[in-house]
Scaffold this motif. Structure first.
Motif, short mmCIF file in Angstrom:
data_model
loop_
_atom_site.label_atom_id
_atom_site.label_comp_id
_atom_site.label_asym_id
_atom_site.label_seq_id
_atom_site.Cartn_x
_atom_site.Cartn_y
_atom_site.Cartn_z
N PRO A 185 0.84 -1.20 0.00
CA PRO A 185 0.00 0.00 0.00
C PRO A 185 0.87 1.25 0.00
N VAL A 186 0.30 2.34 -0.46
CA VAL A 186 1.01 3.61 -0.45
C VAL A 186 1.16 4.02 1.02
N PRO A 187 2.39 4.34 1.45
CA PRO A 187 2.60 4.73 2.84
C PRO A 187 1.74 5.94 3.22
N GLU A 188 1.40 6.02 4.49
CA GLU A 188 0.51 7.07 5.01
C GLU A 188 0.96 8.47 4.61
N PHE A 189 2.25 8.79 4.78
CA PHE A 189 2.69 10.15 4.46
C PHE A 189 2.58 10.44 2.97
N MET A 190 2.73 9.40 2.13
CA MET A 190 2.57 9.60 0.69
C MET A 190 1.08 9.76 0.34
N GLN A 191 0.22 9.09 1.09
CA GLN A 191 -1.22 9.27 0.90
C GLN A 191 -1.61 10.71 1.21
N GLU A 192 -0.96 11.30 2.22
CA GLU A 192 -1.23 12.70 2.55
C GLU A 192 -0.84 13.61 1.38
N LEU A 193 0.30 13.34 0.76
CA LEU A 193 0.71 14.11 -0.43
C LEU A 193 -0.34 14.01 -1.52
N LEU A 194 -0.80 12.78 -1.78
CA LEU A 194 -1.81 12.57 -2.82
C LEU A 194 -3.11 13.28 -2.50
N ALA A 195 -3.53 13.21 -1.24
CA ALA A 195 -4.79 13.84 -0.83
C ALA A 195 -4.75 15.35 -1.04
N LYS A 196 -3.58 15.95 -0.87
CA LYS A 196 -3.43 17.40 -1.06
C LYS A 196 -3.21 17.78 -2.52
N GLY A 197 -2.94 16.78 -3.38
CA GLY A 197 -2.69 17.08 -4.78
C GLY A 197 -1.23 17.19 -5.15
N GLY A 198 -0.35 16.77 -4.24
CA GLY A 198 1.08 16.81 -4.53
C GLY A 198 1.86 17.55 -3.46
N LEU A 199 3.17 17.63 -3.69
CA LEU A 199 4.07 18.20 -2.69
C LEU A 199 3.84 19.69 -2.44
N ILE A 200 3.67 20.47 -3.48
CA ILE A 200 3.52 21.92 -3.28
C ILE A 200 2.27 22.26 -2.49
N PRO A 201 1.09 21.72 -2.85
CA PRO A 201 -0.08 22.02 -2.01
C PRO A 201 0.07 21.48 -0.58
N TYR A 202 0.74 20.34 -0.44
CA TYR A 202 0.96 19.75 0.88
C TYR A 202 1.79 20.69 1.75
N VAL A 203 2.90 21.17 1.21
CA VAL A 203 3.78 22.07 1.96
C VAL A 203 3.08 23.40 2.24
N ARG A 204 2.36 23.92 1.26
CA ARG A 204 1.62 25.17 1.44
C ARG A 204 0.64 25.05 2.61
N ASP A 205 -0.11 23.94 2.66
CA ASP A 205 -1.05 23.74 3.75
C ASP A 205 -0.36 23.60 5.09
N ARG A 206 0.77 22.89 5.13
CA ARG A 206 1.53 22.73 6.37
C ARG A 206 2.06 24.08 6.88
N LEU A 207 2.55 24.91 5.95
CA LEU A 207 3.05 26.24 6.34
C LEU A 207 1.93 27.12 6.86
N GLN A 208 0.78 27.09 6.20
CA GLN A 208 -0.36 27.89 6.66
C GLN A 208 -0.83 27.42 8.02
N ALA A 209 -0.84 26.12 8.23
CA ALA A 209 -1.30 25.58 9.52
C ALA A 209 -0.34 25.96 10.64
N SER A 210 0.94 26.10 10.33
CA SER A 210 1.91 26.45 11.37
C SER A 210 2.02 27.96 11.58
N GLY A 211 1.33 28.71 10.75
CA GLY A 211 1.37 30.16 10.89
C GLY A 211 2.56 30.81 10.21
N ALA A 212 3.30 30.06 9.44
CA ALA A 212 4.50 30.60 8.76
C ALA A 212 4.12 31.42 7.55
#
Length: 122
Positions: free
Chosen positions: A95-122
């Protein structure tokens, strides 16, 4: 002339994506409406680029030989199964590892990182 339709699943052989070091290859596959690629194995850089662009990739090894052109497949990246609904065979794969599933759910690395930065207040 065979045509690709949105929702078609691409099936490939060993070392699929070899020689493709840029993001354009997985983007072209996604642009064609292909939601997932199932292959014997993937070239490592293509594999990483695929997930970074939001393209799920499943390695099924030698079982890829039991998939024929025109077969209808159902893929579950969470469970790691490829069901050939034409033949009824269920192919198990990692199976696709959990952290890779998170990347897919967000639409890829850039949206994933963007969401993480927004959530952290950066």
């Amino acid at each position: 002339i065979a045509r690709v339709s949105a929702g078609d699943i691409l099936v490939g052989g060993p070392n699929f994506g070899c020689g493709s070091s840029r993001e354009h290859a997985p983007l072209a596959i996604l642009g064609a409406g292909i939601p997932v690629v199932v292959a014997h194995s993937f070239a490592r850089i293509f594999y990483r680029n695929g997930f970074n662009m939001g393209l799920p990739l499943l390695e099924v090894g030698e079982a890829v030989e039991r998939i024929s052109d025109g077969d209808t497949l159902s893929v579950d990246v969470h469970q790691g199964t490829v069901t050939n609904t034409t033949t009824g065979e269920v192919i198990a794969c990692p199976p696709v590892p959990e952290f890779m599933q998170e990347l897919l759910a967000k639409g890829g690395l850039i949206p994933y990182v963007r969401d993480r930065l927004q959530a952290s207040g950066a």
